[in-house]
Design a protein around this motif. Structure first.
Motif, PDB file in Angstrom:
ATOM      1  N   ALA A 140      15.953  -4.938  15.325  1.00 30.48           N
ATOM      2  CA  ALA A 140      15.067  -5.184  14.193  1.00 30.48           C
ATOM      3  C   ALA A 140      14.599  -3.873  13.578  1.00 30.48           C
ATOM      4  O   ALA A 140      14.304  -2.905  14.274  1.00 30.48           O
ATOM      5  CB  ALA A 140      13.869  -6.012  14.639  1.00 30.48           C
ATOM      6  N   MET A 141      14.563  -3.853  12.269  1.00 29.87           N
ATOM      7  CA  MET A 141      14.038  -2.690  11.557  1.00 29.87           C
ATOM      8  C   MET A 141      12.608  -2.995  11.146  1.00 29.87           C
ATOM      9  O   MET A 141      12.350  -3.962  10.429  1.00 29.87           O
ATOM     10  CB  MET A 141      14.886  -2.391  10.318  1.00 29.87           C
ATOM     11  CG  MET A 141      14.277  -1.302   9.435  1.00 29.87           C
ATOM     12  SD  MET A 141      15.312  -0.877   8.010  1.00 29.87           S
ATOM     13  CE  MET A 141      16.542   0.137   8.813  1.00 29.87           C
ATOM     14  N   VAL A 142      11.666  -2.183  11.600  1.00 29.81           N
ATOM     15  CA  VAL A 142      10.261  -2.350  11.284  1.00 29.81           C
ATOM     16  C   VAL A 142       9.865  -1.284  10.270  1.00 29.81           C
ATOM     17  O   VAL A 142      10.032  -0.091  10.514  1.00 29.81           O
ATOM     18  CB  VAL A 142       9.381  -2.243  12.544  1.00 29.81           C
ATOM     19  CG1 VAL A 142       7.909  -2.365  12.170  1.00 29.81           C
ATOM     20  CG2 VAL A 142       9.768  -3.319  13.552  1.00 29.81           C
ATOM     21  N   LEU A 143       9.362  -1.718   9.138  1.00 25.67           N
ATOM     22  CA  LEU A 143       8.901  -0.821   8.074  1.00 25.67           C
ATOM     23  C   LEU A 143       7.400  -0.985   7.945  1.00 25.67           C
ATOM     24  O   LEU A 143       6.914  -2.086   7.696  1.00 25.67           O
ATOM     25  CB  LEU A 143       9.586  -1.166   6.752  1.00 25.67           C
ATOM     26  CG  LEU A 143      11.119  -1.177   6.783  1.00 25.67           C
ATOM     27  CD1 LEU A 143      11.673  -1.675   5.450  1.00 25.67           C
ATOM     28  CD2 LEU A 143      11.653   0.211   7.087  1.00 25.67           C
ATOM     29  N   LEU A 144       6.661   0.094   8.115  1.00 22.76           N
ATOM     30  CA  LEU A 144       5.201   0.016   8.184  1.00 22.76           C
ATOM     31  C   LEU A 144       4.563   0.800   7.048  1.00 22.76           C
ATOM     32  O   LEU A 144       4.913   1.949   6.794  1.00 22.76           O
ATOM     33  CB  LEU A 144       4.700   0.562   9.529  1.00 22.76           C
ATOM     34  CG  LEU A 144       3.186   0.624   9.717  1.00 22.76           C
ATOM     35  CD1 LEU A 144       2.596  -0.783   9.680  1.00 22.76           C
ATOM     36  CD2 LEU A 144       2.841   1.305  11.037  1.00 22.76           C
ATOM     37  N   GLY A 145       3.622   0.154   6.368  1.00 26.69           N
ATOM     38  CA  GLY A 145       2.828   0.813   5.342  1.00 26.69           C
ATOM     39  C   GLY A 145       1.375   0.425   5.490  1.00 26.69           C
ATOM     40  O   GLY A 145       1.059  -0.676   5.949  1.00 26.69           O
ATOM     41  N   ARG A 146       0.496   1.324   5.111  1.00 27.10           N
ATOM     42  CA  ARG A 146      -0.938   1.064   5.249  1.00 27.10           C
ATOM     43  C   ARG A 146      -1.632   1.421   3.936  1.00 27.10           C
ATOM     44  O   ARG A 146      -1.318   2.441   3.318  1.00 27.10           O
ATOM     45  CB  ARG A 146      -1.516   1.899   6.386  1.00 27.10           C
ATOM     46  CG  ARG A 146      -2.964   1.579   6.730  1.00 27.10           C
ATOM     47  CD  ARG A 146      -3.478   2.533   7.798  1.00 27.10           C
ATOM     48  NE  ARG A 146      -2.654   2.517   8.992  1.00 27.10           N
ATOM     49  CZ  ARG A 146      -2.774   1.628   9.980  1.00 27.10           C
ATOM     50  NH1 ARG A 146      -3.684   0.676   9.896  1.00 27.10           N
ATOM     51  NH2 ARG A 146      -1.999   1.686  11.037  1.00 27.10           N
ATOM     52  N   CYS A 147      -2.568   0.575   3.517  1.00 32.30           N
ATOM     53  CA  CYS A 147      -3.331   0.837   2.301  1.00 32.30           C
ATOM     54  C   CYS A 147      -4.466   1.800   2.623  1.00 32.30           C
ATOM     55  O   CYS A 147      -5.281   1.508   3.508  1.00 32.30           O
ATOM     56  CB  CYS A 147      -3.911  -0.456   1.736  1.00 32.30           C
ATOM     57  SG  CYS A 147      -2.682  -1.705   1.329  1.00 32.30           S
ATOM     58  N   PRO A 148      -4.546   2.937   1.932  1.00 36.99           N
ATOM     59  CA  PRO A 148      -5.673   3.850   2.160  1.00 36.99           C
ATOM     60  C   PRO A 148      -6.957   3.225   1.656  1.00 36.99           C
ATOM     61  O   PRO A 148      -6.942   2.350   0.785  1.00 36.99           O
ATOM     62  CB  PRO A 148      -5.297   5.086   1.342  1.00 36.99           C
ATOM     63  CG  PRO A 148      -4.395   4.574   0.285  1.00 36.99           C
ATOM     64  CD  PRO A 148      -3.631   3.429   0.899  1.00 36.99           C
ATOM     65  N   GLU A 149      -8.084   3.663   2.198  1.00 38.03           N
ATOM     66  CA  GLU A 149      -9.340   3.004   1.888  1.00 38.03           C
ATOM     67  C   GLU A 149      -9.971   3.475   0.593  1.00 38.03           C
ATOM     68  O   GLU A 149     -11.180   3.446   0.409  1.00 38.03           O
ATOM     69  CB  GLU A 149     -10.330   3.183   3.034  1.00 38.03           C
ATOM     70  CG  GLU A 149     -10.628   4.616   3.413  1.00 38.03           C
ATOM     71  CD  GLU A 149     -11.592   4.698   4.579  1.00 38.03           C
ATOM     72  OE1 GLU A 149     -11.168   5.196   5.620  1.00 38.03           O
ATOM     73  OE2 GLU A 149     -12.736   4.271   4.431  1.00 38.03           O
ATOM     74  N   LEU A 150      -9.116   3.887  -0.359  1.00 36.42           N
ATOM     75  CA  LEU A 150      -9.609   4.204  -1.698  1.00 36.42           C
ATOM     76  C   LEU A 150      -9.833   2.936  -2.503  1.00 36.42           C
ATOM     77  O   LEU A 150     -10.425   2.967  -3.563  1.00 36.42           O
ATOM     78  CB  LEU A 150      -8.606   5.104  -2.431  1.00 36.42           C
ATOM     79  CG  LEU A 150      -8.329   6.450  -1.756  1.00 36.42           C
ATOM     80  CD1 LEU A 150      -7.262   7.194  -2.541  1.00 36.42           C
ATOM     81  CD2 LEU A 150      -9.595   7.268  -1.652  1.00 36.42           C
ATOM     82  N   GLY A 151      -9.335   1.794  -2.003  1.00 41.57           N
ATOM     83  CA  GLY A 151      -9.567   0.508  -2.641  1.00 41.57           C
ATOM     84  C   GLY A 151      -8.730   0.323  -3.894  1.00 41.57           C
ATOM     85  O   GLY A 151      -7.697   0.943  -4.089  1.00 41.57           O
ATOM     86  N   THR A 152      -9.248  -0.565  -4.790  1.00 45.34           N
ATOM     87  CA  THR A 152      -8.473  -0.910  -5.984  1.00 45.34           C
ATOM     88  C   THR A 152      -8.280   0.278  -6.899  1.00 45.34           C
ATOM     89  O   THR A 152      -7.413   0.261  -7.763  1.00 45.34           O
ATOM     90  CB  THR A 152      -9.178  -2.033  -6.767  1.00 45.34           C
ATOM     91  OG1 THR A 152     -10.503  -1.595  -7.107  1.00 45.34           O
ATOM     92  CG2 THR A 152      -9.285  -3.290  -5.927  1.00 45.34           C
ATOM     93  N   GLY A 153      -9.080   1.325  -6.731  1.00 48.35           N
ATOM     94  CA  GLY A 153      -8.900   2.517  -7.542  1.00 48.35           C
ATOM     95  C   GLY A 153      -8.022   3.546  -6.879  1.00 48.35           C
ATOM     96  O   GLY A 153      -7.985   4.697  -7.289  1.00 48.35           O
ATOM     97  N   GLY A 154      -7.336   3.177  -5.808  1.00 53.95           N
ATOM     98  CA  GLY A 154      -6.514   4.118  -5.061  1.00 53.95           C
ATOM     99  C   GLY A 154      -5.189   4.387  -5.718  1.00 53.95           C
ATOM    100  O   GLY A 154      -4.878   3.915  -6.816  1.00 53.95           O
ATOM    101  N   VAL A 155      -4.378   5.142  -5.001  1.00 52.00           N
ATOM    102  CA  VAL A 155      -3.057   5.513  -5.505  1.00 52.00           C
ATOM    103  C   VAL A 155      -2.187   4.259  -5.595  1.00 52.00           C
ATOM    104  O   VAL A 155      -2.084   3.484  -4.642  1.00 52.00           O
ATOM    105  CB  VAL A 155      -2.408   6.542  -4.567  1.00 52.00           C
ATOM    106  CG1 VAL A 155      -0.998   6.849  -5.021  1.00 52.00           C
ATOM    107  CG2 VAL A 155      -3.258   7.808  -4.531  1.00 52.00           C
ATOM    108  N   ALA A 156      -1.566   4.050  -6.729  1.00 44.04           N
ATOM    109  CA  ALA A 156      -0.749   2.854  -6.937  1.00 44.04           C
ATOM    110  C   ALA A 156       0.408   2.813  -5.957  1.00 44.04           C
ATOM    111  O   ALA A 156       1.048   3.828  -5.686  1.00 44.04           O
ATOM    112  CB  ALA A 156      -0.235   2.810  -8.370  1.00 44.04           C
ATOM    113  N   ILE A 210       5.674  -4.515   7.316  1.00 42.54           N
ATOM    114  CA  ILE A 210       4.275  -4.678   7.707  1.00 42.54           C
ATOM    115  C   ILE A 210       3.401  -3.856   6.772  1.00 42.54           C
ATOM    116  O   ILE A 210       3.603  -2.657   6.606  1.00 42.54           O
ATOM    117  CB  ILE A 210       4.061  -4.234   9.165  1.00 42.54           C
ATOM    118  CG1 ILE A 210       4.907  -5.105  10.110  1.00 42.54           C
ATOM    119  CG2 ILE A 210       2.581  -4.322   9.548  1.00 42.54           C
ATOM    120  CD1 ILE A 210       4.898  -4.624  11.546  1.00 42.54           C
ATOM    121  N   LEU A 211       2.432  -4.511   6.161  1.00 45.79           N
ATOM    122  CA  LEU A 211       1.474  -3.857   5.262  1.00 45.79           C
ATOM    123  C   LEU A 211       0.078  -4.080   5.810  1.00 45.79           C
ATOM    124  O   LEU A 211      -0.413  -5.207   5.822  1.00 45.79           O
ATOM    125  CB  LEU A 211       1.593  -4.427   3.849  1.00 45.79           C
ATOM    126  CG  LEU A 211       2.976  -4.357   3.201  1.00 45.79           C
ATOM    127  CD1 LEU A 211       2.978  -5.096   1.882  1.00 45.79           C
ATOM    128  CD2 LEU A 211       3.404  -2.905   2.994  1.00 45.79           C
TER     129      LEU A 211
END
Length: 1005
Positions: free
Chosen positions: A57-73, A146-147
């Motif tokens: 299985a290939m696992v691709l992991l990303g995490r949203c930084p806590e800058l919120g809706t104004g963060g980096v697109a 995974i996000l």
């Protein structure tokens, strides 16, 4: 002292881990959302899940930084793709993408192998490339994307998440997301929509029970805890695993306040480690090592030792480029506890360190520089950095919108901002509007347009630069705003450009307002007043096409045609194919809605036909040619959508179905299926229902898709299916559907045509139930409104059924009956309703024969059968028993074939009353709700899917072939596997061969 040990034992989540592992191999599950409060163990669950996956299985992991809706697109997706390039190599990833992909803007290392992004790169192409990339990876191995921390997702990431959840339906690909419901904010509405999708599962992590808290404490303490300790920790932690960890050893010494509790995680740290924590909190998460080293006053060796201590104590976790806090609440608590002066100094250090890198900064780092400079109070530096970051982002990228809005916030706080940046406040507002239109950020765009117009046209009395004759008119003196922000000398050409600038902003705001459902207001009128007729350019043509669209939905077909004709002249002169296509489409739409439009052939095609529908279709043929020349699939979708509406209204149902198919195919190709399919589904169902193909009409949108459609589309389909239920004799189902359609429609005027349909349905239901008084009251309600008659004339296609109903309803208002002499009959369907109206008033067999012939011309079997019964009654009354017998016989046969029980019963009653031999069919009526194949419980639609599965088609291939979403295709496959009791597509194909289920079902379309 509070310890922070962590444990390898996962407590109380066995069912959730199993559900995740099972979802990987479940073709009916495409997305799993893990919901839970901070500290509940979402990341720990994901970690346990990935450890149990097969090594392939290939696992691709990303995490949203806590800058919120104004963060980096697209921050989490950027992380995913960067990790993929590191894992496979840029060349390998490039082979999965087309030349010059939009993703080259994200990953410059790809451009080495693919070339830079093409000029046509936009959001739709970007989304399609990511979808294609994931699907191709899933062809050779299971893929799990995974996000984490979706509650912090920026607007652009949420849009991409929505797209993938709707389209990533391959059995070997699974999307997993984690979020905090209490902090979901803008994500909350998206989650509510996704939860209605059968392919989406939501795992809600609940607090641990007292027993589970005891098991966690035993693992943390490496001994069996005392019952009193278990009870105290359970009560104070609320079953939150993170707080159990914090309270485990010394529950009495920690304060109850959450901030103090989280700050307690620092207990026992060395001086060097404590010195690093504030800087890390200021940088946020993730924390880049180089930047952290630049602002912490520690030698490299001591910094490494301090970071090792923080990682070992689980306060920080390592990432590929640095670190992140184990929990966002810990970082927030530390940041909030800093003194204002401490924060300012640390932000200033971070800004200085980033500024020292000079031109080497990427767009993300430039945005970080702006954030730190702003927090440090250096607003001028922040303004420069935000502008620099903006120039590094594509013009239609959602991240550009966020950056521009930050510039706008700072503009009035920075003296001489126009001297600092090579732009003006007005230009910034105009850019915000353009990006908002491209990204669908309606509220942001309207607010910016309001502000821009306050600068451009503050009093609303600016006059056109030139009149229709080209003469310069006087207008109020005002400041001319140049790009450099200075005064500009007045000259006619410059004035004309500036007036066009004002008009364009009015037009943009009209468009944005129209997307809210409130209509464009007076903005389009204002835009057209400002734009000169003499030498009109593309801006006036755009405004005219937009006006044509608004007018047709208000029922002003003649006005719509006038605007479309004027736009067409300009577009043809400019050679603007996309505008030519849209203008012809609106001319066709208007011509099919009003006879007087087609009657004016002054600007129509040379091949204009005699009747209105052919005249309209000539325009659609021109629209298709122009759309092909423009090479834009989105224009093809728009043209096919309006053409199918015209064909349905004209009674050319087979042609309408062909147009719908073309539109759905183009929607798939342009990745606009979710956006464009709803109205096409409506027209498809309406065409099938009119042709008497009721089972197929029900199958167009089944329960797996229905709840995902917009309210107006759901209302239209509900009305369509309600009429089928009524025709089958299921009055209760029709009445319930009418109530649901009314709820969906509300009372807004923009849905006038569908409200007329609802009135007709409600009247017919009351009549079928024997409530003539109620039916008459419903019809009277149409005219009770002050503008009721005007609405009827504005929407003749929907008014004629009401006029025909009035002719058979005792007590119907005379005003409605009088419309039968004045209401225009624009299409063959309108003419058929008029023939029914005339026959009911005349009561002669000759008139009813004309009505039968009119319905035969448009091939509507239910209406043919109903008219035949009325004709038979007139024949019998006139003594022509042979003709009556033939008419009843044909009507009974049609009714039996359709499963129209009320018509069958009416035929039998008429045959008995008139002593006719026909009308007594022995064929049993079909059950309400459509047929079931009887072949292992599979419906006709499922048999169709099974035959394509046996050919080896993927879910996406199924979707394109059957004109459904890929997600719906996956649901169908999952149901088939369950009904057949098999575990895979291969087994299903073998079962189908063994049980002769692959014989062709014929052409059902």
């Amino acid at each position: 002292m509070v310890s922070f040990p962590g444990s390898s034992v996962l407590v109380g989540r066995a069912a959730e881990v199993s559900a995740l592992v099972e979802a990987v191999g479940d073709p009916g599950t495409q997305t799993v959302l893990i919901a839970g409060e901070a500290g509940i163990g979402k990341s720990r669950l994901v970690g346990e899940f990935t450890e149990r996956l097969h090594s392939r299985a290939m696992v691709l992991l990303g995490r949203c930084p806590e800058l919120g809706t104004g963060g980096v697109a697209y921050a989490p997706f950027l992380s995913v793709l960067r990790g993929l390039v590191r894992q496979l190599g840029g060349e390998a990833v490039a082979t999965l993408l087309p030349p010059h992909p939009a993703l080259a803007n994200w990953l410059p290392q790809l451009a080495v192998h693919t070339g830079g992004a093409g000029p046509e790169a936009d959001r739709i192409r970007l989304f399609g490339e990511i979808l294609t990339l994931l699907e191709q990876l899933a062809m050779t191995r299971p893929v799990v994307l995974i996000l984490e921390d979706l509650h912090w997702a920026d607007d652009a990431s949420r849009e991409l998440l929505t797209f993938l959840a709707a389209n990533l339906a391959d059995a070997d690909a699974l999307l997993v997301g984690t979020y905090r419901p209490g902090e979901a904010g803008p994500l909350r509405g998206l989650v509510a929509e996704l939860r209605r999708n059968p392919g989406v599962r939501v795992l809600e992590l609940h607090p641990l029970t007292r027993h589970e808290v005891g098991r966690q404490l035993a693992a943390l303490l490496a001994r069996e805890p005392e019952p009193r300790l278990i009870t105290k920790v359970f009560e104070r932690s609320g079953g939150n695993p993170l707080f159990v960890e914090a309270l485990g050893q010394c529950p009495d010494q920690l304060p109850a306040d959450l901030t103090d509790l989280l700050l307690g995680f620092q207990s026992g740290l060395s001086a060097d480690a404590l010195a690093v924590v504030p800087s890390a909190a200021v940088l946020g998460s993730p924390i880049h090592h180089e930047l952290l080293a630049a602002i912490v006053d520690l030698p490299p060796d001591e910094l490494d030792h301090a970071l090792r201590e923080l990682v070992d104590r689980h306060l920080l976790h390592t990432t590929e480029t640095g670190y992140e806090f184990r929990h966002g609440l810990i970082r927030q608590a530390i940041y909030d506890r800093l003194l204002p002066g401490e924060r300012t100094r640390l932000h200033a250090r971070a800004a200085a360190a980033l500024r020292a890198r000079g031109e080497a900064l990427d767009a993300e780092s430039r945005a970080d520089l702006a954030r730190h400079a702003r927090a440090a109070g250096d607003l001028e530096q922040a303004l420069r950095a935000y502008w620099s970051a903006t120039t590094a982002v594509p013009a239609t990228h959602p991240e550009r919108l966020r950056l521009l809005e930050q510039i706008l916030v700072l503009w009035d706080r920075v003296p001489d901002a126009e001297q600092i940046l090579p732009t003006t406040k007005l230009a910034v507002l105009e850019q915000i509007v353009d990006v908002a239109v491209a990204c669908g950020a309606t509220e942001h765009g309207i607010a910016a347009a309001d502000a821009a117009l306050a600068l451009l046209d503050p009093t609303g009395d600016i006059a056109p630069a030139e009149s229709a004759t080209g003469s310069t008119e006087s207008r109020p003196a005002r400041r001319s705003i140049g790009r450099d922000g200075g005064e500009r000398a007045s000259d006619p050409d410059a004035d004309r450009c500036e007036v066009e600038r004002v008009a364009r902003m009015y037009r943009r705001r009209a468009y944005l307002r129209g997307t809210t459902g409130a209509g464009p207001g007076t903005d389009l009128v204002r835009a057209l007043q400002l734009l000169p007729v003499a030498g009109a350019g593309a801006e006036r043509a755009e405004a005219l096409v937009q006006s044509a669209s608004a007018r047709i939905f208000r029922g002003d077909a003649a006005g719509s045609a006038s605007d479309a004709r004027a736009a067409l002249v300009i577009a043809q002169r400019l050679g603007a194919d996309a505008l030519v296509a849209r203008a012809h489409a609106h001319l066709g739409l208007a011509g099919a809605a009003a006879a007087e439009v087609a009657g004016d052939g002054s600007s129509g095609p040379e091949s204009a036909a005699a009747n209105e529908t052919d005249w309209a279709l000539d325009h659609f043929a021109e629209a298709h040619r122009a759309a092909a020349a423009a090479g834009d699939a989105r224009i093809v979708v728009d043209v096919a959508t309006w053409e199918s509406a015209v064909l349905v209204a004209a009674g050319r149902y087979d042609a309408a179905i062909a147009a719908v198919r073309q539109g759905l195919r183009a929607a798939h190709e342009s990745f606009r299926f979710s956006e464009s399919a709803p109205i096409l589904f409506v027209k498809w169902a309406q065409a099938l229902a009119a042709l008497g193909r009721w089972d197929e009409a029900r199958a167009v949108v089944d329960e797996t898709q229905f709840d995902q459609l917009p309210p107006l589309s759901r209302a239209a389909l509900t009305l369509c299916l309600a009429r089928i239920s009524l025709a089958e004799g299921n009055i209760g189902a029709a009445r319930d559907a009418a109530a649901e359609a009314g709820r969906l429609l509300g009372d807004s005027r923009w849905a006038a045509q569908y409200r007329l349909e609802l009135v007709a349905l409600t009247c017919a239901v009351d009549s079928a139930a024997g409530d003539e008084t109620g039916a008459a009251a419903v019809l009277a309600g149409v005219l009770a409104q002050g503008d009721g008659a005007a609405i009827l004339f504005a929407h003749p296609h929907d008014a004629w059924p009401l006029v025909a109903l009035a002719a058979r309803t005792a007590g119907a208002p005379a005003e409605l009956l009088a419309l039968g002499d004045t209401l225009p009959a624009v299409s063959p369907v309108d003419a058929a309703y008029r023939a029914v109206f005339t026959a009911r008033l005349a009561g002669s067999a000759a008139r009813w024969s004309e009505a039968v012939a009119a319905w035969r011309a448009v091939e509507r079997p239910h209406e043919i059968a109903a008219a035949l019964l009325d004709a038979a009654e007139s024949y019998a009354a006139e003594g022509n028993r042979a003709a009556a017998d033939l008419a009843v016989r044909e009507a009974a046969e049609i009714a039996a074939r359709l499963g129209a029980l009320p018509l069958q019963e009416a035929a039998a009653r008429l045959a008995d009353r008139a002593l006719l031999t026909a009308g007594r069919t022995t064929e049993a009526p079909k059950p309400h709700g459509g047929t079931v194949s009887g072949r292992h419980g599979l419906t006709p639609r499922e048999l169709e899917v099974l035959r394509l599965v046996a050919k080896g088609m993927s879910n996406r291939g199924l979707a394109a072939e059957l004109f459904i979403s890929a997600n719906t295709a996956g649901v169908h496959v999952s149901r088939i596997l369950a009904k057949l009791g098999v575990a895979s597509r291969t087994e299903a194909a073998a079962f189908a061969h063994d049980h002769s289920l692959l014989a062709s079902s014929g052409d059902n379309d």
